[in-house]
Design an enzyme around this catalytic site. Structure first.
Site, short mmCIF file in Angstrom:
data_model
loop_
_atom_site.label_atom_id
_atom_site.label_comp_id
_atom_site.label_asym_id
_atom_site.label_seq_id
_atom_site.Cartn_x
_atom_site.Cartn_y
_atom_site.Cartn_z
N GLY A 113 29.16 2.00 -26.96
CA GLY A 113 28.08 3.05 -27.62
C GLY A 113 26.86 2.44 -27.95
O GLY A 113 25.77 2.86 -27.48
N THR A 141 12.78 -5.40 -0.50
CA THR A 141 13.92 -4.82 -1.14
C THR A 141 15.26 -5.37 -0.66
O THR A 141 15.24 -6.16 0.25
CB THR A 141 14.15 -3.11 -0.38
N SER A 142 16.40 -4.93 -1.18
CA SER A 142 17.65 -5.61 -0.57
C SER A 142 17.92 -5.44 0.78
O SER A 142 18.41 -6.23 1.46
CB SER A 142 18.74 -5.02 -1.62
N GLU A 143 17.59 -4.36 1.32
CA GLU A 143 17.70 -3.87 2.65
C GLU A 143 16.93 -4.92 3.61
O GLU A 143 17.32 -5.19 4.40
CB GLU A 143 17.30 -2.50 2.63
N GLU A 164 9.09 -7.53 -3.88
CA GLU A 164 9.07 -8.88 -3.15
C GLU A 164 10.27 -8.56 -1.99
O GLU A 164 10.69 -9.76 -1.53
CB GLU A 164 9.20 -10.09 -3.94
N GLU A 182 0.81 -1.05 0.02
CA GLU A 182 0.06 0.07 -0.06
C GLU A 182 0.84 1.20 -0.03
O GLU A 182 2.10 1.15 0.37
CB GLU A 182 -0.96 0.00 1.49
N PRO A 183 0.36 2.37 -0.20
CA PRO A 183 1.09 3.59 -0.11
C PRO A 183 1.91 3.76 1.00
O PRO A 183 3.14 4.10 1.06
CB PRO A 183 0.08 4.87 -0.45
N GLN A 242 28.71 -2.02 -20.63
CA GLN A 242 29.96 -1.35 -21.04
C GLN A 242 30.98 -2.22 -22.07
O GLN A 242 31.38 -1.57 -22.90
CB GLN A 242 30.67 -1.46 -19.63
N1 CAA Z 1 7.47 -17.43 7.09
C1 CAA Z 1 6.26 -17.87 8.02
N2 CAA Z 1 6.28 -16.76 8.91
C2 CAA Z 1 6.63 -15.60 9.01
C3 CAA Z 1 7.87 -15.48 7.79
C4 CAA Z 1 8.03 -16.19 7.07
N3 CAA Z 1 9.00 -16.06 5.96
N4 CAA Z 1 8.35 -14.24 8.43
C5 CAA Z 1 7.71 -13.60 9.32
N5 CAA Z 1 6.69 -14.61 9.83
C6 CAA Z 1 5.97 -14.60 11.05
C7 CAA Z 1 6.92 -14.33 12.12
O1 CAA Z 1 7.13 -15.53 12.86
C8 CAA Z 1 5.84 -13.64 13.18
O2 CAA Z 1 4.86 -14.45 13.68
P1 CAA Z 1 4.93 -14.74 15.26
O3 CAA Z 1 4.61 -13.32 15.73
O4 CAA Z 1 3.90 -15.78 15.54
O5 CAA Z 1 6.34 -15.05 15.96
C9 CAA Z 1 4.87 -12.66 12.29
O6 CAA Z 1 5.04 -13.46 11.02
C10 CAA Z 1 5.51 -11.31 12.07
O7 CAA Z 1 6.56 -11.17 11.58
P2 CAA Z 1 7.73 -10.06 11.86
O8 CAA Z 1 7.70 -9.99 13.39
O9 CAA Z 1 8.96 -10.50 11.41
O10 CAA Z 1 6.98 -8.96 11.32
P3 CAA Z 1 7.58 -7.53 10.85
O11 CAA Z 1 6.46 -6.51 11.07
O12 CAA Z 1 9.02 -7.33 11.66
O13 CAA Z 1 8.06 -7.69 9.28
C11 CAA Z 1 9.51 -7.85 7.55
C12 CAA Z 1 9.10 -8.52 8.93
C13 CAA Z 1 10.39 -9.09 7.12
C14 CAA Z 1 10.14 -6.58 7.45
C15 CAA Z 1 8.28 -7.98 6.48
O14 CAA Z 1 7.44 -7.08 6.87
C16 CAA Z 1 8.63 -7.97 5.20
O15 CAA Z 1 9.03 -8.96 4.44
N6 CAA Z 1 8.58 -6.77 4.44
C17 CAA Z 1 8.81 -6.73 3.05
C18 CAA Z 1 7.65 -6.79 2.23
C19 CAA Z 1 7.57 -7.28 0.97
O16 CAA Z 1 8.30 -8.33 0.73
N7 CAA Z 1 6.73 -6.80 -0.01
C20 CAA Z 1 6.68 -7.48 -1.25
C21 CAA Z 1 5.23 -7.01 -1.79
S1 CAA Z 1 4.58 -8.34 -2.86
C22 CAA Z 1 5.32 -7.92 -4.41
O17 CAA Z 1 6.28 -7.25 -4.63
C23 CAA Z 1 4.96 -8.62 -5.47
C24 CAA Z 1 5.16 -8.22 -6.84
O18 CAA Z 1 4.44 -7.40 -7.41
C25 CAA Z 1 6.19 -8.62 -7.52
#
Ligand code: CAA
Length: 380
Positions: free
Chosen positions: A340, A365-367, A363, A127-128, A336
């Site tokens: 040209g 970021t690298s960070e 899916e 989302e935004p 490279q």
């Molecule tokens: N598998 C199963 N469960 C998982 C998991 C995984 N890989 N990762 C986290 N969880 C679970 C955790 O165990 C936790 O559960 P419990 O509370 O029961 O222990 C719960 O999920 C919450 O996890 P976090 O505490 O890790 O949550 P967070 O808020 O700290 O977020 C994050 C973690 C890794 C930063 C996550 O928010 C993330 O991956 N962010 C990036 C989002 C992303 O990849 N977006 C892509 C969009 S889709 C797209 O791009 C598709 C496209 O169009 C091509």
């Protein structure tokens, strides 16, 4: 990597390689120029079983393993990264969570058509204000009798305009943060669902990506995927597979760039000899070959871990991080080496470089991948 592959895996790779060279690669530059969605190609890929590579045959898929899946995305992306991402999203972010979390009834209704290429899916998480912070969703789903009423706006939805249905993540209990997120199956033609204007992107211009607005969209309880509050885990599980898919997409683009650079270096003559005879070019090509192969091994590691039934979150993050970093380096060097002409649209390397960049962003970021890896190695 032939010696690491089974006969079945080699057969899948050779089949898709031939199909991609004959039917996908020839129109890729044109589709990029016209921002044209590869509809006909995707139809054929569906018929070949590549919309649900890992999905069991009884649910419409090809019943193959994760290694075969990465080979498929790699080979398709080598021909056209735009087709690669559509395949990756449908396989990883749609079929995989449906197989893992859907009820039998939902599998019959959604998984079979999605895996057999009769329906296309899209994944609505971002989302935004919820990109890397994926749990910070403003989209809500309010229970109303036997329905949920969904309101909100999703952004950057790959397949947003062409999908038949979405897996949508919405907040059902804001206070519960990650445990207050629920997944839903939403047909695109439902009243109140409004896919927006296609984004004008730097690369993967053949794939469609758009916002999707949900305005009082009413879905029955039977469209809930998994339990209420389990949506974040479903999304993260799907993204583990998705990250392997995007790593394979990056690998395919890098291999295409390397192939183009090798061919050009052998044919381009300067100072009276092919530039491939200069050590400056040889060293570049050597580094590129090494990086491509190192990336292939990391993807293989993640895929085989999944094939052994083990959790592969960290390996998927490493595969994606390395591959997306690698494809940036390899496509830059390929350009490279072309000098040209590489900067013009006469040659495909500028497209490869543009297609590469997004793999460092979507899916996760690298960070975010570094965060996932660091957290996993530091937790004990
Ligand atoms: N598998 C199963 N469960 C998982 C998991 C995984 N890989 N990762 C986290 N969880 C679970 C955790 O165990 C936790 O559960 P419990 O509370 O029961 O222990 C719960 O999920 C919450 O996890 P976090 O505490 O890790 O949550 P967070 O808020 O700290 O977020 C994050 C973690 C890794 C930063 C996550 O928010 C993330 O991956 N962010 C990036 C989002 C992303 O990849 N977006 C892509 C969009 S889709 C797209 O791009 C598709 C496209 O169009 C091509």
């Amino acid at each position: 990597m032939d010696h690491l592959l089974t006969e079945d895996q080699k057969m899948v790779r050779d089949t898709i390689r031939e199909f991609a060279a004959d039917q996908i690669a020839p129109g890729a530059a044109d589709r990029d120029e016209k921002e044209e969605y590869p509809a006909e190609i995707l139809k054929k890929l569906g018929e070949l079983g590549f919309m649900g590579v890992n999905t069991p045959e009884r649910y419409g898929g090809a019943g193959m393993d994760m290694v075969s899946y990465f080979l498929v995305v790699d080979e398709i992306s080598r021909a056209d990264a735009s087709a690669g991402v559509v395949i990756s999203v449908n396989n990883s972010l749609i079929c995989y969570p449906l197989e893992k979390f859907a009820t039998e009834q939902q599998k019959q209704k959604w998984l079979i058509p999605a895996a057999s290429g009769k329906m296309l899916g899209a994944f609505c998480l971002t989302e935004p204000d919820a990109g890397s912070d994926a749990a910070n969703l403003k989209t809500t789903a309010r229970r109303d009798g036997d329905d949920y009423v969904i309101n909100g706006t999703k952004s950057f939805t790959t397949n947003g305009q062409n999908a038949d249905f979405y897996i949508l993540l919405a907040s059902t209990d804001k206070a519960a943060t990650t445990k207050g997120i629920t997944a839903f199956l939403v047909p695109r033609d439902l009243e109140g669902v409004q896919p927006g204007k296609k984004e004008k992107k730097m690369g993967i211009r053949g794939s469609d990506c758009c916002p999707v607005v949900y305005d009082n969209v009413r879905v029955p309880v039977e469209n809930r995927l998994g339990e209420e509050g389990n949506g974040f885990k479903i999304a993260m599980t799907a993204l583990d597979s998705g990250r392997v898919g995007i790593a394979a997409q990056a690998l395919g683009v890098a291999q295409a760039a390397l192939d183009a650079a090798k061919a050009y270096a052998k044919e381009r003559v300067q100072f009276g000899r092919p530039i491939s005879s200069f050590q400056a070019i040889q060293f570049k090509l050597a580094d590129m070959e090494m990086l491509v192969n190192a990336s292939r091994m990391l993807i293989y590691l993640a895929a085989t871990k999944k094939d052994h039934g083990a959790r592969f979150t960290t390996e998927a993050a490493m595969a994606k991080l390395f591959a997306s970093d690698m494809v940036m380096k390899v496509t830059q060097e390929a350009l490279q080496i072309h000098g040209g002409v590489g900067y013009t649209k006469e040659y495909p390397v500028e497209r490869f470089l543009r297609d590469a960049k997004v793999t460092e962003i979507y899916e996760g970021t690298s960070e975010i991948q570094r965060f996932v890896i660091a957290r996993s190695i530091l937790k004990d």
